[in-house]
Design a protein around this motif. Structure first.
Motif, PDB file in Angstrom:
ATOM      1  N   GLU A 155      32.027 -53.745  31.298  1.00  0.00           N
ATOM      2  CA  GLU A 155      31.245 -54.558  32.232  1.00  0.00           C
ATOM      3  C   GLU A 155      31.950 -55.798  32.608  1.00  0.00           C
TER       4      GLU A 155
ATOM      5  N   ARG B 112      25.364 -61.465  42.290  1.00  0.00           N
ATOM      6  CA  ARG B 112      24.109 -60.405  42.066  1.00  0.00           C
ATOM      7  C   ARG B 112      24.438 -58.974  41.595  1.00  0.00           C
ATOM      8  N   LEU B 113      25.798 -58.492  41.941  1.00  0.00           N
ATOM      9  CA  LEU B 113      26.380 -57.352  41.541  1.00  0.00           C
ATOM     10  C   LEU B 113      26.725 -57.511  39.998  1.00  0.00           C
TER      11      LEU B 113
ATOM     12  N   ARG C 171      23.917 -56.705  37.151  1.00  0.00           N
ATOM     13  CA  ARG C 171      23.470 -55.309  37.011  1.00  0.00           C
ATOM     14  C   ARG C 171      24.244 -54.634  36.017  1.00  0.00           C
TER      15      ARG C 171
ATOM     16  N   GLU D  36      23.300 -48.823  33.805  1.00  0.00           N
ATOM     17  CA  GLU D  36      22.405 -48.473  34.786  1.00  0.00           C
ATOM     18  C   GLU D  36      23.110 -47.600  35.949  1.00  0.00           C
ATOM     19  N   THR D  37      24.223 -47.901  36.370  1.00  0.00           N
ATOM     20  CA  THR D  37      25.034 -47.617  37.302  1.00  0.00           C
ATOM     21  C   THR D  37      25.661 -46.116  37.116  1.00  0.00           C
TER      22      THR D  37
END
Length: 777
Positions: free
Chosen positions: A255, A278-279, A282, A286-287
């Protein structure tokens, strides 16, 4: 700090000055080489390394051949479902146009943002990395353009020896210079898009995924063309350290690395700072949507069919001149293999075999399904799963196919071999109604059996054969339906051994010379479910024998046909002969041993049981599908044992027979696949071609004489005029026949018809009494 250690402020010491001078000199040398575009040898680098580089440059070719990348081969069922993949590297090459723009932008941003602006070398980046490396002890890292990285990956991929692999990864300037020379050649001979495409296909993304397409499938369960910005940033971050940044094992590091890529993209204006932030928020977990890519047949939904396909193709020179070359092509060629397996039928076979025989039983269950008229193999199933854990009943031996494809010797097929003698008898014109007195036991001398070369010359002891189904007088119908050994032994003396053996071979069952003895018809030769299913499919296809076909087409990595495999078929007996065999064997299903196994489609079948009940069989078929079911006794040491006294599939067997042990497995599987089959019936055997066919006398009452005669003769009988009789039937029409409608007669028998006078008989018996006719009564 001691006075001795103090130095005047603002003046670098002599060591630092020398170090910087050395770095500058080295950079100047490197730049000189770059200016010369690596076209000539050079010297001047300080120390041994410089000499090594110069020597290496002399021996380098001007360009590097970029060999095709290995790709995984995919095997599909008849409906296009993936059943297995084969690969040394999990890679699927895709063109640049099939890679999403976010992915392209992400990899360029983090690896070489000026890729489309510079040549083989980003000079500014290289000098910066060179100086940084020298200041940090001389480690070689950073500064490589995408072209240089692609060269390094290509050298590593194409290395064939340990020395070549070591040279492709050594941390020296010599390696860097070699890579740069090749990079110059690639930039000269190829477009930037070609280089980037190869880089994205050759790069390793971790966890076994080579190339961006396989990585997209593995980490996100989607194709490379559908990757979004967040997913693209994740993958772009992996290439620097695929193991350290593995999002499965190291999600926090992955990450953080993904967010570095997003920040870089924001710096370059590819996305806004706001969107990047914003990205970055995440969580990487979750991706992810992990999709595994099983390698090989063991994890396939049809492991033993897959194994059969591989071994079948390994014998085809279209994949290479040697087995080793063919194996390499299978594992690295990116082939598409379209097969004949039907997963619906495979599941039916798997379920039936698993219900009938447990994997740890002292027995092996096997089944094969073959389509008549094509030879297409629809299913292969066995009770022992694929694997190396013998205690769990696992094995790598494929018991369902011939030894050359599965390494198993097979099992004696019992009375299923009698059909070769039956078909030969019919073909030779022996009437189906032929009666043979068949006692419980009989002795036959060797010379009563004729071979292709004359009377059989055995050991002079003859053959003592006995029944397990009782004695009596039987014809070809009843002798087959009751599987009477002494009946068939005597029938073989009439047909001889030559034609039945040749017919068996033509139908795909080759009896070894040492086993070509009179008793071969009791199935003393080893066979396997696929062999027996394709043989019996010949009868279902009205005498057309087709070799088993597991593969219909192989496509190369570009999707072009490498080879189409057409059905290999040959008419080995007249259709009428096969029709007669079908007519006899459907009696097994309608009133014989197979009656409890009958399905809702017209079917025919034959049982098989070997000596000492060590193996039992049931081979049955419809016009659409032939299926062979087998259960053989086998202990944990691989030794064949009797099924008697064993508990198989949870049921105790006191005495094993084909109809009671193998038959129910066949019945369960065929009942499950029956809805998938067309409502096709067997063709009735023509009485004018096959002597002694048992046919039902048709009901021609009330028909005109002309129509009745046509129907009687069409059924294979001789029509005879019995004259006129008083009857309630209209005058001139047929009143009745003798024998009456519904009677079973042999083809060629006479059926007498009686025409009506139209007068109601006074006795009320319809004129069927003797002497009631007014004509030739």
């Amino acid at each position: 700090m001691s006075p001795r250690s103090k130095r005047p402020q603002g003046r670098p010491d002599a060591g630092r000055i020398a170090s910087h001078l050395a770095v500058m000199a080295a950079v100047a040398v490197v730049m000189g080489v770059l200016v010369a575009c690596l076209a000539i040898p050079f010297a001047g680098l300080v120390g041994v390394a410089a000499k090594d580089v110069s020597k290496g440059m002399v021996n380098l070719p001007e360009s590097l051949e970029a060999k095709d990348l290995s790709q995984k081969t995919r095997i599909y069922d008849v409906n296009g479902n993936l059943i297995a993949s084969l690969y040394d590297q999990n890679r699927i090459n895709v063109p640049l146009g099939s890679i999403s723009r976010p992915m392209v932008k992400a990899i360029v941003a983090i690896e070489d943002y000026r890729f489309y602006d510079h040549g083989a070398l980003d000079i500014r980046g290289t000098i910066r990395a060179f100086v940084t490396n020298q200041a940090n002890g001389g480690a070689v890292q950073g500064g490589s353009s995408i072209t240089q990285q692609m060269v390094k990956q290509t050298l590593l991929y194409q290395a064939e020896t340990e020395e070549e692999r070591a040279a492709a990864t050594e941390e020296t300037y010599a390696r860097k210079i070699r890579e740069l020379r090749y990079a110059v050649a690639f930039e000269k001979n190829h477009t930037k898009d070609w280089i980037l495409e190869r880089y994205l296909n050759i790069a390793y993304f971790g966890d076994g995924a080579f190339g961006v397409q396989s990585a997209a499938r593995h980490f996100f369960s989607k194709n490379a063309k559908d990757l979004n910005m967040l997913e693209a940033a994740t993958l772009a971050g992996l290439v620097k350290n695929p193991v350290g940044y593995d999002p499965i094992d190291n999600p926090e590091r992955a990450e953080a690395r993904r967010n570095v890529v997003l920040e870089r993209m924001a710096q370059l204006g590819i996305l806004t700072e706001k969107k990047a932030e914003r990205l970055k928020g995440r969580p990487i977990e979750e991706t992810l949507k992990i999709e595994t890519s099983p390698n090989g047949c063991q994890q396939s939904r049809a492991p033993f069919f897959c194994d059969y396909v591989v071994n079948w193709l390994l014998k085809d020179p279209v994949l290479g001149d040697t087995p080793k070359e063919r194996r390499r092509t299978l594992n690295n060629g990116g082939l598409t293999i379209n097969t004949t397996i039907d997963l619906g039928m495979q599941k039916a076979a798997d379920d039936a075999v698993a219900d009938g025989v447990n994997q740890t039983d002292q027995a092996i269950g096997g089944m094969a399904m073959v389509e008549p008229g094509t030879g297409d193999v629809r299913a292969l199933a066995q009770s022992r799963p694929m694997g190396k854990n013998k205690k769990a009943g696992e094995t790598y031996l494929n018991y369902t196919v011939p030894k050359k494809y599965g390494d198993a010797n097979g099992f004696q097929a019992g009375s299923t071999f009698k059909l070769f003698v039956l078909a030969s008898a019919i073909n030779q014109g022996i009437p189906l109604s032929t009666s043979i007195n068949s006692p419980q036991q009989i002795h036959l001398d060797d010379d009563e059996f004729e071979t292709c070369d004359g009377p059989y010359a055995g050991d002079g002891m003859g053959w003592d054969v006995a029944n397990s189904t009782g004695a009596g007088t039987f014809n070809l119908y009843t002798g087959t339906q009751d599987s009477v050994n002494t009946f068939f032994a005597q029938l073989e003396t009439q047909t001889g051994m030559c034609e039945p053996l040749e017919l068996a071979k033509a139908m795909g069952v080759n009896v070894p010379p040492a086993q070509q003895v009179p008793s071969w018809i009791l199935g003393v030769s080893d066979s396997n479910p696929l062999e027996m299913a394709q043989a019996y499919a010949t009868f279902a296809a009205r005498g057309l024998h087709c070799d088993p076909r597991p593969v219909t087409q192989v496509l190369d990595s570009s999707g072009q046909p490498l080879k189409d495999f057409s059905s290999q078929c040959e008419q080995v007996m007249p259709g009428a002969t096969a029709d007669a065999v079908n007519d006899i064997l459907r009696g097994v299903m309608e009133g014989g041993f197979g009656a409890p196994l009958a399905i809702d489609k017209p079917s025919a079948g034959k049982t098989g049981t070997t000596n000492s009940n060590m193996a039992v069989w049931f081979v049955g078929y419809t016009p659409e599908l032939a299926t062979a079911s087998m259960v053989a006794g086998a202990n944990e040491f691989g030794e064949w044992v009797t099924l008697n006294g064993q508990t198989v599939g949870g049921s105790y067997i006191s005495s094993a027979f084909g109809s009671t042990v193998a038959g129910p497995i066949w019945g369960q599987a065929m009942a499950a696949v029956s809805p998938m089959l067309d409502d096709t019936d067997f063709q009735a055997p023509p009485g004018d071609e096959i002597a002694g066919v048992l046919t039902t006398v048709p009901d021609v009452t009330s028909q005109t004489v002309e129509a009745a005669v046509q129907q009687i003769e069409a059924a294979g009988f001789v029509a005879a005029d019995g004259g006129q009789v008083d009857s309630e039937v209209a005058a001139g029409s047929v009143a009745y026949t003798s024998p009456e409608a519904g009677t079973q007669l042999s083809s060629g028998d006479t059926v007498t018809y009686y025409s009506s006078t139209g007068t109601v008989p006074k006795s009320g018996n319809g004129g069927k009494g003797k002497g009631r006719g007014k004509g030739r009564g």
